[in-house]
Design a protein around this motif. Structure first.
Motif, PDB file in Angstrom:
ATOM      1  N   HIS A 198      -3.243  41.391 -43.820  1.00 26.19           N
ATOM      2  CA  HIS A 198      -4.085  41.209 -42.635  1.00 26.19           C
ATOM      3  C   HIS A 198      -5.151  40.143 -42.879  1.00 26.19           C
ATOM      4  CE1 HIS A 198      -7.166  41.674 -39.706  1.00 26.19           C
ATOM      5  NE2 HIS A 198      -6.792  42.844 -39.247  1.00 26.19           N
ATOM      6  N   ARG A 199      -5.798  40.202 -44.030  1.00 21.65           N
ATOM      7  CA  ARG A 199      -6.847  39.223 -44.346  1.00 21.65           C
ATOM      8  C   ARG A 199      -6.263  37.823 -44.519  1.00 21.65           C
ATOM      9  NH1 ARG A 199     -10.486  41.246 -49.054  1.00 21.65           N
ATOM     10  NH2 ARG A 199     -11.354  39.176 -48.672  1.00 21.65           N
ATOM     11  N   ALA A 237      -7.278  34.707 -42.190  1.00 30.16           N
ATOM     12  CA  ALA A 237      -7.788  33.472 -42.794  1.00 30.16           C
ATOM     13  C   ALA A 237      -6.942  32.271 -42.364  1.00 30.16           C
ATOM     14  CB  ALA A 237      -7.799  33.593 -44.314  1.00 30.16           C
ATOM     15  N   ALA A 238      -5.630  32.430 -42.370  1.00 29.95           N
ATOM     16  CA  ALA A 238      -4.745  31.340 -41.942  1.00 29.95           C
ATOM     17  C   ALA A 238      -4.991  30.988 -40.476  1.00 29.95           C
ATOM     18  CB  ALA A 238      -3.294  31.726 -42.163  1.00 29.95           C
ATOM     19  N   GLY A 239      -5.174  31.997 -39.632  1.00 26.74           N
ATOM     20  CA  GLY A 239      -5.463  31.752 -38.220  1.00 26.74           C
ATOM     21  C   GLY A 239      -6.776  31.020 -38.025  1.00 26.74           C
ATOM     22  N   GLY A 295      -6.939  27.262 -36.629  1.00 28.13           N
ATOM     23  CA  GLY A 295      -7.731  27.022 -35.425  1.00 28.13           C
ATOM     24  C   GLY A 295      -8.822  25.986 -35.633  1.00 28.13           C
ATOM     25  N   ALA A 296      -9.358  25.925 -36.847  1.00 25.74           N
ATOM     26  CA  ALA A 296     -10.423  24.964 -37.138  1.00 25.74           C
ATOM     27  C   ALA A 296      -9.870  23.548 -37.341  1.00 25.74           C
ATOM     28  CB  ALA A 296     -11.186  25.399 -38.383  1.00 25.74           C
ATOM     29  N   HIS A 314     -10.360  34.928 -35.289  1.00 20.49           N
ATOM     30  CA  HIS A 314     -11.760  35.125 -34.889  1.00 20.49           C
ATOM     31  C   HIS A 314     -12.505  36.153 -35.736  1.00 20.49           C
ATOM     32  CE1 HIS A 314     -10.421  38.668 -32.629  1.00 20.49           C
ATOM     33  NE2 HIS A 314     -11.672  39.032 -32.613  1.00 20.49           N
ATOM     34  N   ASP A 315     -11.824  37.036 -36.429  1.00 22.41           N
ATOM     35  CA  ASP A 315     -12.487  38.040 -37.273  1.00 22.41           C
ATOM     36  C   ASP A 315     -12.584  37.635 -38.734  1.00 22.41           C
ATOM     37  OD1 ASP A 315     -13.176  39.919 -35.396  1.00 22.41           O
ATOM     38  OD2 ASP A 315     -11.294  41.016 -35.555  1.00 22.41           O
ATOM     39  N   TYR A 316     -12.294  36.385 -39.055  1.00 23.12           N
ATOM     40  CA  TYR A 316     -12.322  35.931 -40.443  1.00 23.12           C
ATOM     41  C   TYR A 316     -13.747  36.034 -40.994  1.00 23.12           C
ATOM     42  CZ  TYR A 316     -11.801  32.809 -44.465  1.00 23.12           C
ATOM     43  OH  TYR A 316     -11.787  32.273 -45.720  1.00 23.12           O
ATOM     44  N   SER A 317     -13.907  36.786 -42.064  1.00 23.32           N
ATOM     45  CA  SER A 317     -15.246  37.044 -42.603  1.00 23.32           C
ATOM     46  C   SER A 317     -15.845  35.817 -43.285  1.00 23.32           C
ATOM     47  CB  SER A 317     -15.207  38.202 -43.599  1.00 23.32           C
ATOM     48  OG  SER A 317     -14.343  37.881 -44.679  1.00 23.32           O
ATOM     49  N   GLY A 318     -15.047  34.881 -43.721  1.00 22.94           N
ATOM     50  CA  GLY A 318     -15.552  33.681 -44.371  1.00 22.94           C
ATOM     51  C   GLY A 318     -16.214  32.720 -43.407  1.00 22.94           C
TER      52      GLY A 318
END
Length: 62
Positions: A4-5, A9-11, A15-16, A54-58
């Protein structure tokens, strides 16, 4: 790292960084149905990547 993480992160990074691909597509021109389809597909993939990442903690300030 759980799957999941990794996907999140890949998403986020897709997206960036995906808007960089818009430049050559727009410069080359959208003058045919195939290029329009490619451009709309690119936008759809970008939107999906933003939703997934959107939930990526980094991405948050600490």
């Amino acid at each position: 790292m759980p799957l999941h993480r990794s996907v999140t992160a890949a998403g986020f990074w897709l997206g960036a960084l995906l808007p960089i691909v818009y430049v050559p597509v727009i410069v080359a021109g959208i003058d045919s149905f195939g290029r329009l389809t490619m451009f709309l597909g690119l936008i759809a993939v970008h939107a999906l990547a933003l939703v997934i990442g959107h939930d990526y903690s980094g991405s948050r300030s600490r």
